[in-house]
Design an enzyme around this catalytic site. Structure first.
Site, PDB file in Angstrom:
ATOM      1  N   LEU A  27       0.428   3.636  -2.047  1.00 15.43           N
ATOM      2  CA  LEU A  27       0.770   3.483  -3.466  1.00 15.43           C
ATOM      3  C   LEU A  27       1.313   4.778  -4.075  1.00 15.43           C
ATOM      4  O   LEU A  27       0.848   5.865  -3.760  1.00 15.43           O
ATOM      5  CB  LEU A  27      -0.479   3.045  -4.252  1.00 15.43           C
ATOM      6  CG  LEU A  27      -1.099   1.709  -3.822  1.00 15.43           C
ATOM      7  CD1 LEU A  27      -2.291   1.368  -4.712  1.00 15.43           C
ATOM      8  CD2 LEU A  27      -0.067   0.570  -3.840  1.00 15.43           C
ATOM      9  N   GLY A  44       0.824  -1.208   0.000  1.00 14.55           N
ATOM     10  CA  GLY A  44       0.000   0.000   0.000  1.00 14.55           C
ATOM     11  C   GLY A  44       0.855   1.255   0.000  1.00 14.55           C
ATOM     12  O   GLY A  44       2.029   1.214  -0.366  1.00 14.55           O
ATOM     13  N   SER A  87       9.478   5.881  -3.169  1.00 16.78           N
ATOM     14  CA  SER A  87       9.356   4.865  -2.118  1.00 16.78           C
ATOM     15  C   SER A  87       8.269   5.307  -1.150  1.00 16.78           C
ATOM     16  O   SER A  87       8.132   6.511  -0.869  1.00 16.78           O
ATOM     17  CB  SER A  87      10.688   4.743  -1.359  1.00 16.78           C
ATOM     18  OG  SER A  87      10.484   4.065  -0.138  1.00 16.78           O
ATOM     19  N   GLY A  98       9.362  -4.498  -8.698  1.00 15.80           N
ATOM     20  CA  GLY A  98      10.132  -3.336  -9.132  1.00 15.80           C
ATOM     21  C   GLY A  98      11.628  -3.575  -8.988  1.00 15.80           C
ATOM     22  O   GLY A  98      12.083  -4.161  -7.992  1.00 15.80           O
ATOM     23  N   GLN A  99      12.364  -3.056  -9.961  1.00 13.79           N
ATOM     24  CA  GLN A  99      13.829  -3.095  -9.908  1.00 13.79           C
ATOM     25  C   GLN A  99      14.353  -2.359  -8.669  1.00 13.79           C
ATOM     26  O   GLN A  99      15.438  -2.650  -8.173  1.00 13.79           O
ATOM     27  CB  GLN A  99      14.364  -2.426 -11.182  1.00 13.79           C
ATOM     28  CG  GLN A  99      15.862  -2.439 -11.341  1.00 13.79           C
ATOM     29  CD  GLN A  99      16.352  -3.855 -11.549  1.00 13.79           C
ATOM     30  OE1 GLN A  99      15.912  -4.525 -12.473  1.00 13.79           O
ATOM     31  NE2 GLN A  99      17.224  -4.308 -10.682  1.00 13.79           N
ATOM     32  N   LYS A 100      13.563  -1.409  -8.188  1.00 13.24           N
ATOM     33  CA  LYS A 100      13.941  -0.609  -7.006  1.00 13.24           C
ATOM     34  C   LYS A 100      14.473  -1.498  -5.876  1.00 13.24           C
ATOM     35  O   LYS A 100      15.414  -1.147  -5.181  1.00 13.24           O
ATOM     36  CB  LYS A 100      12.698   0.168  -6.552  1.00 13.24           C
ATOM     37  CG  LYS A 100      12.651   0.642  -5.132  1.00 13.24           C
ATOM     38  CD  LYS A 100      13.537   1.849  -4.946  1.00 13.24           C
ATOM     39  CE  LYS A 100      13.380   2.541  -3.619  1.00 13.24           C
ATOM     40  NZ  LYS A 100      13.343   1.723  -2.442  1.00 13.24           N
ATOM     41  N   HIS A 153       4.419   1.789  -7.937  1.00  6.17           N
ATOM     42  CA  HIS A 153       3.442   0.701  -7.884  1.00  6.17           C
ATOM     43  C   HIS A 153       2.548   0.732  -9.129  1.00  6.17           C
ATOM     44  O   HIS A 153       2.245  -0.301  -9.722  1.00  6.17           O
ATOM     45  CB  HIS A 153       2.542   0.833  -6.651  1.00  6.17           C
ATOM     46  CG  HIS A 153       3.269   0.775  -5.337  1.00  6.17           C
ATOM     47  ND1 HIS A 153       3.365   1.854  -4.490  1.00  6.17           N
ATOM     48  CD2 HIS A 153       3.923  -0.233  -4.713  1.00  6.17           C
ATOM     49  CE1 HIS A 153       4.037   1.519  -3.406  1.00  6.17           C
ATOM     50  NE2 HIS A 153       4.393   0.255  -3.513  1.00  6.17           N
TER      51      HIS A 153
HETATM   52  P1  AMP Z   1       6.296  -2.099  -1.456  1.00 11.61           P
HETATM   53  O1  AMP Z   1       4.898  -1.600  -1.373  1.00 11.61           O
HETATM   54  O2  AMP Z   1       7.320  -1.103  -1.027  1.00 11.61           O
HETATM   55  O3  AMP Z   1       6.472  -3.470  -0.835  1.00 11.61           O
HETATM   56  O4  AMP Z   1       6.589  -2.320  -3.004  1.00 11.61           O
HETATM   57  C1  AMP Z   1       5.763  -3.113  -3.795  1.00 11.61           C
HETATM   58  C2  AMP Z   1       6.385  -3.287  -5.143  1.00 11.61           C
HETATM   59  O5  AMP Z   1       6.591  -2.010  -5.746  1.00 11.61           O
HETATM   60  C3  AMP Z   1       7.780  -3.953  -5.075  1.00 11.61           C
HETATM   61  O6  AMP Z   1       7.904  -4.865  -6.151  1.00 11.61           O
HETATM   62  C4  AMP Z   1       8.704  -2.796  -5.237  1.00 11.61           C
HETATM   63  O7  AMP Z   1       9.962  -3.130  -5.783  1.00 11.61           O
HETATM   64  C5  AMP Z   1       7.921  -1.918  -6.199  1.00 11.61           C
HETATM   65  N1  AMP Z   1       8.400  -0.537  -6.145  1.00 11.61           N
HETATM   66  C6  AMP Z   1       8.573   0.225  -5.037  1.00 11.61           C
HETATM   67  N2  AMP Z   1       9.098   1.420  -5.376  1.00 11.61           N
HETATM   68  C7  AMP Z   1       9.265   1.400  -6.729  1.00 11.61           C
HETATM   69  C8  AMP Z   1       9.782   2.335  -7.676  1.00 11.61           C
HETATM   70  N3  AMP Z   1      10.224   3.522  -7.315  1.00 11.61           N
HETATM   71  N4  AMP Z   1       9.801   1.960  -8.977  1.00 11.61           N
HETATM   72  C9  AMP Z   1       9.351   0.742  -9.367  1.00 11.61           C
HETATM   73  N5  AMP Z   1       8.864  -0.178  -8.524  1.00 11.61           N
HETATM   74  C10 AMP Z   1       8.823   0.142  -7.217  1.00 11.61           C
END
Ligand code: AMP
Length: 375
Positions: free
Chosen positions: A73, A71, A245, A207-209, A77
């Site tokens: 978002l 979440g 992020s 995400g590559q992040k 995301h």
């Molecule tokens: P999270 O909600 O932080 O667990 O992230 C969920 C998904 O979003 C994961 O696959 C992350 O790698 C991706 N994600 C988070 N930040 C970015 C970003 N800046 N660019 C691309 N994907 C992202």
């Protein structure tokens, strides 16, 4: 006749009426799936409701792309969801803040929970997907379970020595992020395995992040033979390069502006590789130079102006194992990654926005892939 059969006939009628009532109630219960307002996006909160939603699509051979999130978002995301809609009949977005991937001293209790704006963002994106004829699918469902739902025999706890049913992927899950956060990848791999088992997606989008996470998930699906394709999408950034992020909300403007140093450092290292250097000392030296210059400049500022940070690691690693390397094999490429911990501000200016939850220390991670050079 009536006298003799009356009571049993009435009883039989009652049973039939009861059955009809039960069927209607069941139908009503099934029909009354919660939706995000003004959309056809179902909100599924139980494992059973996801299985019920998934089954007809399985029988009709409709593909499902899953985007797991916690979440809060943002555009990163949403980019994953757009990618999933290009390749699947249905997109399922999971929103679940998984306690098992937070260490006991980490920010679980203050992690941003923004259900209203998340569902508004999904509704807006779904309309966009509908208007843009090039998409294959739409957002069909959000899976937003509770912790008792995700851990049916009880949540095992966040401690390193917790007992429970876990998926561990080693050694890749033990280095870098795993060294700083020993329960992190165990929590991630376990929850992703559960989500994959519940949703049964053809494809999952990451995400590559979070580069090490992508290596862990790829290793998990490969080694445990899951019939799931793992798709990695590029990191979405702000104009100056700061990776988006959910945790950036903790920063406030002063720390956010210094937080971009990590990206600048990794970019300097990438430039050194592009200029033809392959050895670790030259490539990481360029990154460390940017960091030390920034820290020197920040240290000279007053406490009311500066934002300080510690470097957790700056790494040059093999893309398949995340183990450190001494030189880049140009045919293979490498991953440059880093983590810095932004300290809390020690002195604030009047009216200054210090960030969400009072501006606690924030760990930022980022990475750049050094692509193989074709000969
Ligand atoms: P999270 O909600 O932080 O667990 O992230 C969920 C998904 O979003 C994961 O696959 C992350 O790698 C991706 N994600 C988070 N930040 C970015 C970003 N800046 N660019 C691309 N994907 C992202």
């Amino acid at each position: 006749m009536i006298g003799a059969n009356g009571p049993s006939l009435r009883a039989a009628r009652a049973v039939v009426t009861g059955a009809v009532f039960f069927t209607r109630t069941l139908r009503t219960a099934r029909a009354a799936v919660e939706k995000i307002p003004s959309t056809s996006i179902s909100v599924l909160r139980s494992v059973e409701s996801v299985r019920r939603w998934r089954q007809p699509h399985m029988l009709n051979q409709r593909s499902v792309g899953l985007v797991p999130t916690m979440g809060a978002l943002h555009e990163g995301h949403l980019a994953l969801i757009r990618a999933a809609a290009k390749e699947n009949h249905h997109v399922v977005v999971s929103i679940y803040v998984n306690p098992a991937q937070f260490g006991i001293k980490e920010d679980l209790s203050s992690y941003p929970v923004t259900w209203e704006s998340d569902t508004a963002a999904l509704a807006k994106l779904d309309r966009e997907l509908a208007d843009d004829g090039s998409n294959f699918g739409r957002i069909s469902a959000v899976f937003a379970p509770t912790t008792p739902e995700m851990y049916p025999s009880g949540f095992p706890g966040q401690e390193i020595d917790s007992k429970g049913s876990f998926v561990t992927i080693t050694p890749v899950g033990e280095v870098l992020e795993g060294a700083s956060r020993p329960t992190f990848f165990r929590g991630v791999a376990t929850v992703c395995m559960k989500l994959f088992n519940v949703v049964q997606p053809e494809r999952v989008y990451f995400g590559q992040k979070d580069v090490q996470q992508t290596v862990v998930i790829r290793r998990m699906t490969g080694d445990l033979m899951l019939p799931t394709e793992v798709i990695i999408c590029p990191t979405e950034r702000q104009a100056d390069g700061l990776a988006l992020s959910s945790r950036n909300v903790y920063l406030g403007p002063r720390r956010r502006n210094v937080g971009v140093t990590l990206y600048r450092a990794l970019s300097a290292a990438e430039q050194t590789y592009k200029a033809g250097k392959l050895d670790r000392a030259s490539i990481l030296g360029a990154a460390n130079e940017v960091i030390s210059q920034t820290l020197e400049a920040q240290t000279k500022l007053s406490a009311a102006e500066r934002a300080l940070f510690d470097v957790d690691y700056i790494s040059m690693a093999d893309p398949n194992t995340m183990l450190e390397i001494d030189a880049v094999d140009p045919a293979h490429g490498a991953v440059l990654s880093g983590a810095i911990k932004m300290h809390s501000l020690t002195e604030t200016q009047r009216g200054e926005d210090v960030g969400h939850a009072g501006g606690p220390p924030v760990r930022l991670i980022d990475n750049i892939i050094l692509k193989p050079v074709s000969s």
